[in-house]
Structures are given as C-alpha cells and as structure tokens.
Design a protein around this motif. Sequence first.
Motif, PDB file in Angstrom:
ATOM      1  N   HIS A  24      -1.184   0.898  12.618  1.00 19.67           N
ATOM      2  CA  HIS A  24      -1.557  -0.130  11.647  1.00 19.67           C
ATOM      3  C   HIS A  24      -1.181   0.243  10.215  1.00 19.67           C
ATOM      4  O   HIS A  24      -1.482  -0.506   9.283  1.00 19.67           O
TER       5      HIS A  24
ATOM      6  N   ARG B 211       0.836  -1.202   0.000  1.00 16.39           N
ATOM      7  CA  ARG B 211       0.000   0.000   0.000  1.00 16.39           C
ATOM      8  C   ARG B 211       0.868   1.247   0.000  1.00 16.39           C
ATOM      9  O   ARG B 211       0.597   2.222  -0.720  1.00 16.39           O
TER      10      ARG B 211
ATOM     11  N   ASP C 164      -2.372   2.628   8.375  1.00 16.83           N
ATOM     12  CA  ASP C 164      -3.560   2.920   7.575  1.00 16.83           C
ATOM     13  C   ASP C 164      -3.557   4.323   6.977  1.00 16.83           C
ATOM     14  O   ASP C 164      -4.380   4.623   6.112  1.00 16.83           O
TER      15      ASP C 164
ATOM     16  N   THR D  38      -4.437  11.974   4.355  1.00 15.10           N
ATOM     17  CA  THR D  38      -5.288  10.790   4.203  1.00 15.10           C
ATOM     18  C   THR D  38      -6.699  11.060   4.713  1.00 15.10           C
ATOM     19  O   THR D  38      -7.674  10.612   4.116  1.00 15.10           O
TER      20      THR D  38
ATOM     21  N   ARG E  45      -4.550   4.294  14.194  1.00 16.46           N
ATOM     22  CA  ARG E  45      -4.489   4.070  12.743  1.00 16.46           C
ATOM     23  C   ARG E  45      -3.050   4.142  12.247  1.00 16.46           C
ATOM     24  O   ARG E  45      -2.653   3.414  11.333  1.00 16.46           O
TER      25      ARG E  45
END
Length: 361
Positions: free
Chosen positions: A351, A215, A353, A334, A348
């Motif tokens: 992780h 990602r 993200d 984000t 977050r």
Amino acid sequence: MTHQVRAVVARAKGAPVTVETITVPDPGPGEALVKVEACGVCHTDLHYREGGIGDEFPYLLGHEAAGTVEAVGEGVTDVAPGDFVVLNWRAVCGQCRACERGRPWYCFDTHNARQKMTLADGTELSPALGIGAFAEKTLVAAGQCTKVDPDASAAAVGLLGCGVMAGIGAAINTGGVGRGDSVAVIGCGGVGDAAVAGSRLAGAARIIAVDIDDRKLATAQRLGATHTVNSRETDPVEAIRELTGGFGADVVIEAVGRPETYRQAFYARDLAGTVVLVGVPTPEMRLELPLLDVFGRGGSLKSSWYGDCLPSRDFPMLVDLYQQGRLDLDAFVTETIALDQVEHAFDRMHHGDVLRSVVIL
C-alpha cells in the motif's frame, strides 16, 4: 554444535510467511555466525515469497541486516567475535576476472556460506541473497560481514546491506554524479530516495524527484530533492526538461524497473547524459527504442548492480557520514517491528505506507 533460533520462513509460493525454529550450524572454514540485531523488510524478500526470484523453497528471508559476530570458522581474519557488522550479499572472491582487473564491485564469483541452515526436520533452507537474516542468528561467508562503528544504530545502518546502498551507489558509483550536476530520480521508494540522498552527498545542484505518490515525493524532498514531479499529473520528460533549461538532466536514475519509466529516463536526459537503471525488471519485460536515438543522443546507458558497491570501502564511509549527521539513514526507518510482523510489513509495503519496516531482534 548447532543453534536453535527463531526465523521467518517462506514455505511455498504466495503463502504467508511463518516464524519457525531453525537449526544454524557453527561456522566452518571461511564462515561467520552472526547474532542479528536488526533487519529491514525489502521488496526483494517479498519477491522471494512470491516466487519471483526462484522456486528453491523453503526460503529463509531477510538480508538488509546488522549484528554482532558470535563466532568465526577456520581461516577467518577480517572479522572476529564481538565485531559489529553490516551484512552484504556480494562477498568478493578476489580471484575472478573482474577482481583481477581491479573491479571487485563486479565480482563474478561472490561467496556464501557452504553449510546449510535447516528446518527442524532437516529440510535445507535457501537463504535470501545468501544471507537469511530474519533470524536470531544466521550463518554467512565471512566476506559478507563488513565491520563498522559499533555505536551506530543497527536499524539504520543495516539498510546499507541492500536498498540504501543500491540507491546511493547508483548515483555516486554508477552514475558518477558530481558537483553542480542536475539529476532526476524516477521512482521514490527506498532505492530512489537513497539515490536522491546520494546525489545530495555528491553535490548535485538540482535533484528532481519523480513519482506518482505525493507522500513519496514529500519524503524525497526531506532527503534532498530540490524539485518534485507527480508523473500521474504531469509529463515527467517535459517537466524535467523545463527544470533543466530545456536540455534534460545530466544523470537520470530509473529506480522502478519498467519499460515505460526507462523510456522516460532515456528521453529526460541531456545530450551525452547518463541513464542508470537500478530498478529491477521482471523477466518478461521488453524495451524498444529507436536505435538512431540511442546513437544520436550519445552518453551512457548503464545498469547498477547493488550500486556497484565494494562493501569494505563503502559501508564504513557511509556509516561515518551517518554518524557525522551528513547522511540521514534514520529517515529510511519508517517503523520497527517484531519478527512475527513481517507478513504485516509486506501488506503495508503493497500500500506504499512505509519506506522501510525494520525487524528488531
């Protein structure tokens, strides 16, 4: 006069942050009161909460910020009430040995506000990086305010206050990336992706992004990486050499801050190439390299403090590039969140993200 505002406070090591009412004084000589409009959630804020930077609790968190100057103290001439500014944590003194040698980006005596912001009971707060911008208003040294185009998005340009500037500066200012160079960036979080964007701005011909998360590699590609390497699956040193004709990259930027990844950077550069360490290590980390290899490979091994930036020079230039559509600062945002969601943003971040959560006030 004082101001009662809501702010995010870390009261004890490892404890969840809380939103509390704090007291902010009017600016004294050399200080500025800033109404914060946006502030990014940086790993450094999490390090403060975890006690990784010091134990001067309670901390007033937040430092990647933009806002509007509300008032200034005696002797302040560079900014005025109504100015839209990006905050920085290295307000140069102009008088230390680095400044006098014409290298103010290395200033050894940077300024912060002299007055203290406090909890409601009078307990003094330690502002993160001398800023403390997870707050509706904050008090800083006037030199920590850099005036920029007021039409720019506060959520985007506030990120220049730390991570994005660190990465762009690591490539351009510290690494000296130039037209046609090959660059490898190890670690594609916010700082690493900014180094990718900075390398693209500088005209690098080949930009190789290295990470263990596909990602993050995809995001690096959107910001300018020409090639990606998942180092969980592939030896990054061999991959970088293969992508550079067997030689290694001209500049390798290490944006992780670990001995293992620094060794990868060291051996992934070309002879006479440059390694830039911009990832922040922890105190217990140690590095061992054969001294003959350090000598025999030549080149430069550098550390990048805040991207070796001079805010008065770099912030307005980068905001102009953003306004022209040549630097996609919006890509680093984000999500936007409220002041009471900072703890969730830390989770977050753990992780992987988000690139940046940004508090909007």
